[in-house]
Design an enzyme around this catalytic site. Sequence first.
Site, PDB file in Angstrom:
ATOM      1  N   ASN A  15       0.858  -1.192   0.000  1.00  0.00           N
ATOM      2  CA  ASN A  15       0.000   0.000   0.000  1.00  0.00           C
ATOM      3  C   ASN A  15       0.890   1.237   0.000  1.00  0.00           C
ATOM      4  O   ASN A  15       1.500   1.558   1.018  1.00  0.00           O
ATOM      5  CB  ASN A  15      -0.895  -0.022   1.259  1.00  0.00           C
ATOM      6  CG  ASN A  15      -1.686   1.269   1.425  1.00  0.00           C
ATOM      7  OD1 ASN A  15      -1.845   2.046   0.492  1.00  0.00           O
ATOM      8  ND2 ASN A  15      -2.187   1.510   2.640  1.00  0.00           N
ATOM      9  N   TRP A  16       0.945   1.897  -1.135  1.00  0.00           N
ATOM     10  CA  TRP A  16       1.859   3.044  -1.263  1.00  0.00           C
ATOM     11  C   TRP A  16       1.316   4.313  -0.616  1.00  0.00           C
ATOM     12  O   TRP A  16       2.010   5.307  -0.538  1.00  0.00           O
ATOM     13  CB  TRP A  16       2.141   3.338  -2.725  1.00  0.00           C
ATOM     14  CG  TRP A  16       2.873   2.271  -3.477  1.00  0.00           C
ATOM     15  CD1 TRP A  16       3.246   1.028  -3.011  1.00  0.00           C
ATOM     16  CD2 TRP A  16       3.330   2.332  -4.827  1.00  0.00           C
ATOM     17  NE1 TRP A  16       3.895   0.333  -3.994  1.00  0.00           N
ATOM     18  CE2 TRP A  16       3.963   1.107  -5.116  1.00  0.00           C
ATOM     19  CE3 TRP A  16       3.253   3.306  -5.819  1.00  0.00           C
ATOM     20  CZ2 TRP A  16       4.525   0.842  -6.370  1.00  0.00           C
ATOM     21  CZ3 TRP A  16       3.809   3.041  -7.063  1.00  0.00           C
ATOM     22  CH2 TRP A  16       4.440   1.818  -7.332  1.00  0.00           C
ATOM     23  N   LYS A  17       0.054   4.308  -0.227  1.00  0.00           N
ATOM     24  CA  LYS A  17      -0.586   5.518   0.304  1.00  0.00           C
ATOM     25  C   LYS A  17      -0.352   6.679  -0.676  1.00  0.00           C
ATOM     26  O   LYS A  17      -0.332   6.462  -1.879  1.00  0.00           O
ATOM     27  CB  LYS A  17      -0.065   5.840   1.704  1.00  0.00           C
ATOM     28  CG  LYS A  17      -0.050   4.610   2.620  1.00  0.00           C
ATOM     29  CD  LYS A  17       0.140   4.964   4.051  1.00  0.00           C
ATOM     30  CE  LYS A  17       0.316   3.698   4.859  1.00  0.00           C
ATOM     31  NZ  LYS A  17       0.022   3.854   6.251  1.00  0.00           N
ATOM     32  N   HIS A 105      -9.569   1.105   4.799  1.00  0.00           N
ATOM     33  CA  HIS A 105      -8.276   1.277   5.485  1.00  0.00           C
ATOM     34  C   HIS A 105      -8.499   2.250   6.643  1.00  0.00           C
ATOM     35  O   HIS A 105      -9.309   3.181   6.540  1.00  0.00           O
ATOM     36  CB  HIS A 105      -7.237   1.827   4.501  1.00  0.00           C
ATOM     37  CG  HIS A 105      -5.853   1.844   5.080  1.00  0.00           C
ATOM     38  ND1 HIS A 105      -5.426   2.835   5.933  1.00  0.00           N
ATOM     39  CD2 HIS A 105      -4.813   0.985   4.935  1.00  0.00           C
ATOM     40  CE1 HIS A 105      -4.176   2.578   6.292  1.00  0.00           C
ATOM     41  NE2 HIS A 105      -3.779   1.462   5.699  1.00  0.00           N
ATOM     42  N   GLU A 107      -6.998   4.721   7.649  1.00  0.00           N
ATOM     43  CA  GLU A 107      -6.857   6.148   7.306  1.00  0.00           C
ATOM     44  C   GLU A 107      -8.124   6.665   6.618  1.00  0.00           C
ATOM     45  O   GLU A 107      -8.518   7.818   6.806  1.00  0.00           O
ATOM     46  CB  GLU A 107      -5.598   6.356   6.456  1.00  0.00           C
ATOM     47  CG  GLU A 107      -4.342   6.209   7.322  1.00  0.00           C
ATOM     48  CD  GLU A 107      -3.104   5.718   6.596  1.00  0.00           C
ATOM     49  OE1 GLU A 107      -3.047   5.765   5.357  1.00  0.00           O
ATOM     50  OE2 GLU A 107      -2.173   5.261   7.295  1.00  0.00           O
ATOM     51  N   GLU A 177      -5.423  -5.036  10.683  1.00  0.00           N
ATOM     52  CA  GLU A 177      -4.440  -3.964  10.850  1.00  0.00           C
ATOM     53  C   GLU A 177      -4.739  -3.191  12.138  1.00  0.00           C
ATOM     54  O   GLU A 177      -5.550  -2.248  12.127  1.00  0.00           O
ATOM     55  CB  GLU A 177      -4.514  -2.997   9.670  1.00  0.00           C
ATOM     56  CG  GLU A 177      -4.116  -3.594   8.357  1.00  0.00           C
ATOM     57  CD  GLU A 177      -3.488  -2.539   7.446  1.00  0.00           C
ATOM     58  OE1 GLU A 177      -2.330  -2.719   7.071  1.00  0.00           O
ATOM     59  OE2 GLU A 177      -4.149  -1.538   7.151  1.00  0.00           O
ATOM     60  N   GLY A 183       2.323   2.187  10.741  1.00  0.00           N
ATOM     61  CA  GLY A 183       3.281   3.293  10.636  1.00  0.00           C
ATOM     62  C   GLY A 183       3.986   3.636  11.936  1.00  0.00           C
ATOM     63  O   GLY A 183       4.645   4.671  12.023  1.00  0.00           O
ATOM     64  N   SER A 223       3.465  -2.101  10.328  1.00  0.00           N
ATOM     65  CA  SER A 223       4.913  -2.086  10.590  1.00  0.00           C
ATOM     66  C   SER A 223       5.607  -3.396  10.199  1.00  0.00           C
ATOM     67  O   SER A 223       6.517  -3.859  10.880  1.00  0.00           O
ATOM     68  CB  SER A 223       5.189  -1.747  12.060  1.00  0.00           C
ATOM     69  OG  SER A 223       4.724  -0.446  12.352  1.00  0.00           O
ATOM     70  N   GLY A 244       2.853  -1.098   4.259  1.00  0.00           N
ATOM     71  CA  GLY A 244       2.858   0.307   3.862  1.00  0.00           C
ATOM     72  C   GLY A 244       4.267   0.777   3.566  1.00  0.00           C
ATOM     73  O   GLY A 244       4.808   0.554   2.475  1.00  0.00           O
ATOM     74  N   GLY A 245       4.899   1.403   4.547  1.00  0.00           N
ATOM     75  CA  GLY A 245       6.205   2.050   4.348  1.00  0.00           C
ATOM     76  C   GLY A 245       7.247   1.180   3.663  1.00  0.00           C
ATOM     77  O   GLY A 245       7.952   1.635   2.756  1.00  0.00           O
TER      78      GLY A 245
HETATM   79  C1  PEP Z   1      -0.744   0.270   5.971  1.00  0.00           C
HETATM   80  O1  PEP Z   1      -0.759   1.411   5.574  1.00  0.00           O
HETATM   81  O2  PEP Z   1      -1.685  -0.482   5.679  1.00  0.00           O
HETATM   82  C2  PEP Z   1       0.382  -0.195   6.760  1.00  0.00           C
HETATM   83  C3  PEP Z   1       0.326  -1.389   7.269  1.00  0.00           C
HETATM   84  O3  PEP Z   1       1.439   0.674   6.921  1.00  0.00           O
HETATM   85  P1  PEP Z   1       2.877   0.338   7.575  1.00  0.00           P
HETATM   86  O4  PEP Z   1       3.361  -0.958   6.987  1.00  0.00           O
HETATM   87  O5  PEP Z   1       3.740   1.487   7.191  1.00  0.00           O
HETATM   88  O6  PEP Z   1       2.675   0.213   9.053  1.00  0.00           O
END
Ligand code: PEP
Length: 263
Positions: A15-17, A105, A107, A177, A183, A223, A244-245
Amino acid sequence: MSHERDGRRFLLSGNWKMHHDHIEALHMVRDLGLRMKPDDVADVDVSVHPPFTDIRTVQSLVEGEGIPVVLGAQHCSDQDRGPFTGEVSPQMLARLAVRYVLVGHSERRQLFGMTDATVASTIKAVLRHGMTPICCVGESADERVAGRTEARLRDQLLGAIEGLEPEQVGGMVLAYEPLWAIGSGTPATPVDAADACAYLRGLVASEVGPEPARAIRVQYGGSVTADNAAEMASEPDVDGLLVGGASLDAASFLDILRAVAGC
Ligand code: PEP
């Protein structure tokens, strides 16, 4: 993958956001394609979820160069067309060969007002166009401390799948999640992640039936890095990872893929 998952293929999703414009996306996915080997995807499906403005570029690249990743989106409207300024229709995504759409999600829920009801209508819209929803659920830190994790997951899951046929539920993906892990650099422990994933599968079994419970894939997200991915993936109830990251860079995403492929 050495352990059995009742035939469920592991799904690694990035997930690049709101990162990478279409030029950066081109470089990232080309780099990924150059590094990937057929063995990397022998037992794992890989999806990337770029911003909307990148999707056409990534589609052309992936199709043109035969890169073994499938396209995902991060969100869509629950409507197919109409006066919804700023929204993107699921029909438009399906036309771009998008296969997976993240729905709900945290967010989107926290910052853009998605509710269990709009999550449910968006899941139906995604299914209507032949794509697979990845429905995100998870508790906040306060809910966990208060012992309300399972109640929260139950409300979110049952709200999301309301009115769906059992086969539709079985074809979906859930992403557990926990909000406090997204994050933050603090992932859930593999045991906590697996317990939550198993709880969600159990709920599908009791509320929808044994067959959809056997078929539905449940990812963990929050994470995830190459350092913890293998341990997560070794849990039989964790059928995939939503990253994500650590999915933004081709090398680090591939490290995660190789960590899970080698489990
Ligand atoms: C996400 O945005 O779904 C996520 C899991 O982010 P991260 O891996 O950065 O915690």
